[in-house]
Design an enzyme around this catalytic site. Structure first.
Site, PDB file in Angstrom:
ATOM      1  N   LEU A 175     -12.140 -25.226  21.047  1.00  0.00           N
ATOM      2  CA  LEU A 175     -13.145 -24.893  22.069  1.00  0.00           C
ATOM      3  C   LEU A 175     -12.474 -24.335  23.316  1.00  0.00           C
ATOM      4  CD1 LEU A 175     -15.424 -28.040  21.835  1.00  0.00           C
ATOM      5  CD2 LEU A 175     -16.088 -25.693  21.270  1.00  0.00           C
ATOM      6  N   GLU A 213      -8.605 -30.219  27.383  1.00  0.00           N
ATOM      7  CA  GLU A 213      -8.162 -28.849  27.088  1.00  0.00           C
ATOM      8  C   GLU A 213      -6.948 -28.796  26.173  1.00  0.00           C
ATOM      9  OE1 GLU A 213      -6.674 -30.525  30.703  1.00  0.00           O
ATOM     10  OE2 GLU A 213      -8.730 -29.988  30.181  1.00  0.00           O
ATOM     11  N   MET A 227     -14.034 -26.840  13.131  1.00  0.00           N
ATOM     12  CA  MET A 227     -12.703 -26.301  12.848  1.00  0.00           C
ATOM     13  C   MET A 227     -12.241 -25.197  13.798  1.00  0.00           C
ATOM     14  SD  MET A 227     -12.052 -28.413  10.613  1.00  0.00           S
ATOM     15  CE  MET A 227     -10.531 -27.985   9.781  1.00  0.00           C
ATOM     16  N   ASN A 248     -13.878 -36.222  19.350  1.00  0.00           N
ATOM     17  CA  ASN A 248     -13.413 -35.559  18.128  1.00  0.00           C
ATOM     18  C   ASN A 248     -12.778 -36.606  17.222  1.00  0.00           C
ATOM     19  OD1 ASN A 248     -12.528 -33.345  16.420  1.00  0.00           O
ATOM     20  ND2 ASN A 248     -10.467 -33.631  17.239  1.00  0.00           N
ATOM     21  N   HIS A 308      -9.828 -37.009  14.286  1.00  0.00           N
ATOM     22  CA  HIS A 308      -8.651 -36.312  13.761  1.00  0.00           C
ATOM     23  C   HIS A 308      -7.992 -37.183  12.689  1.00  0.00           C
ATOM     24  CE1 HIS A 308      -5.403 -33.423  13.782  1.00  0.00           C
ATOM     25  NE2 HIS A 308      -4.566 -34.446  13.749  1.00  0.00           N
ATOM     26  N   ASP A 361      -6.221 -31.723  20.354  1.00  0.00           N
ATOM     27  CA  ASP A 361      -6.182 -33.055  19.727  1.00  0.00           C
ATOM     28  C   ASP A 361      -5.446 -34.100  20.560  1.00  0.00           C
ATOM     29  OD1 ASP A 361      -7.590 -32.104  17.498  1.00  0.00           O
ATOM     30  OD2 ASP A 361      -5.743 -31.546  16.451  1.00  0.00           O
ATOM     31  N   GLY A 374     -19.046 -32.031   6.097  1.00  0.00           N
ATOM     32  CA  GLY A 374     -19.915 -32.890   6.909  1.00  0.00           C
ATOM     33  C   GLY A 374     -20.007 -34.339   6.473  1.00  0.00           C
ATOM     34  N   LYS A 381     -12.042 -42.536   4.371  1.00  0.00           N
ATOM     35  CA  LYS A 381     -12.861 -43.763   4.329  1.00  0.00           C
ATOM     36  C   LYS A 381     -12.818 -44.467   5.686  1.00  0.00           C
ATOM     37  CE  LYS A 381     -12.713 -44.710  -0.583  1.00  0.00           C
ATOM     38  NZ  LYS A 381     -11.558 -44.468  -1.390  1.00  0.00           N
TER      39      LYS A 381
HETATM   40  C1  GRF Z   1     -12.020 -34.749   8.587  1.00  0.00           C
HETATM   41  O1  GRF Z   1     -10.842 -35.155   7.946  1.00  0.00           O
HETATM   42  C2  GRF Z   1     -11.841 -34.741  10.089  1.00  0.00           C
HETATM   43  O2  GRF Z   1     -10.981 -35.736  10.539  1.00  0.00           O
HETATM   44  C3  GRF Z   1     -11.215 -33.395  10.328  1.00  0.00           C
HETATM   45  O3  GRF Z   1     -11.853 -32.523   9.425  1.00  0.00           O
HETATM   46  C4  GRF Z   1     -12.329 -33.282   8.305  1.00  0.00           C
HETATM   47  C5  GRF Z   1     -13.797 -33.014   8.208  1.00  0.00           C
HETATM   48  O4  GRF Z   1     -14.382 -33.617   7.068  1.00  0.00           O
HETATM   49  N1  GRF Z   1     -11.331 -33.002  11.709  1.00  0.00           N
HETATM   50  P1  GRF Z   1     -15.951 -33.699   6.936  1.00  0.00           P
HETATM   51  O5  GRF Z   1     -16.482 -32.280   7.128  1.00  0.00           O
HETATM   52  O6  GRF Z   1     -16.458 -34.633   7.987  1.00  0.00           O
HETATM   53  O7  GRF Z   1     -16.213 -34.211   5.554  1.00  0.00           O
END
Ligand code: GRF
Length: 201
Positions: free
Chosen positions: A94, A143, A91, A108, A110, A146, A13, A173
């Site tokens: 959907l 749908e 993770m 989202n 990625h 990513d 998170g 970061k």
């Molecule tokens: C991040 O790298 C995000 O891009 C990917 O999963 C990771 C989640 O990290 N979808 P966090 O739980 O926000 O620290």
């Protein structure tokens, strides 16, 4: 008028925390009204509790089928009544009914420059391919996996000697800046989607 933001997260998170911080610093005109998680052990829950954000845990392992899990998830999302849902390290893929219901209202993050390296272990995929530049992408969810309309991207140079962890840490970061920025643009009504293109006005 402040927008209502709901977050779906499955783990650590840190992106969720970046959203909490940006809202706390008044960089985003919004209130985070819900964390929904599929994982009762997600550290995101601790972060939500500290920030006094209501948490709904829909433990995937307790549902006999994916359909029943998704049904519970949909109910929680509808009850949250959010203007925008943010997948911040959620993770699971959907189902199409949820994706369609929240079309244009769900984004989202990625950890790669889409459309390259979709799915899991995007940073490792990038290293294995030998790219010199990777980065992160915030996109609306459709749908496809990513591949929804791209809102923002940031580039990160791959360095000699990078491994999956070091590259992931450097990209993260940028994720922490890019995701709150995209949410701010949404909340200020500055995103206009035209087919695959998202214009910032
Ligand atoms: C991040 O790298 C995000 O891009 C990917 O999963 C990771 C989640 O990290 N979808 P966090 O739980 O926000 O620290």
């Amino acid at each position: 008028m402040k927008k209502r933001i709901g977050v779906l997260a499955s783990g650590r998170g840190s992106n969720f925390q970046a959203i909490i911080d940006a809202i706390g610093q008044r960089k985003i005109p919004a209130t985070c009204i819900a964390l929904i998680t599929d994982n009762p052990d997600a550290y995101a829950i601790v972060r939500a509790k500290k920030a006094k954000i209501p948490v709904t845990i829909i433990d995937y392992s307790l549902y006999p089928s994916r359909e029943e899990y998704e049904c519970a998830l949909l109910t929680a999302m509808q009850q949250a009544d959010a203007d925008l849902f943010v997948l911040a390290g959620y993770m699971r893929i959907l189902g199409t009914s949820i994706v369609h219901l929240f079309s244009g209202k769900m984004m989202n993050i990625h950890p790669a420059l889409l459309p390259s390296f979709t799915g899991l272990h995007a940073q490792k995929q990038a290293l294995d391919y030998g790219v010199k530049v990777s980065g992160c992408t915030v996109h609306f969810v459709d749908e496809s996996l990513d591949c929804g309309p791209i809102i923002l991207q940031r580039c990160v140079a791959v360095q000699d000697g990078d491994d999956e962890d070091s590259l992931a840490e450097r990209i993260l970061k940028y994720e922490h800046k890019c995701l709150p920025e995209a949410i701010r643009l949404f909340c200020e009504g500055k995103l206009v989607t035209d087919g695959r293109s998202v214009r910032i006005i």
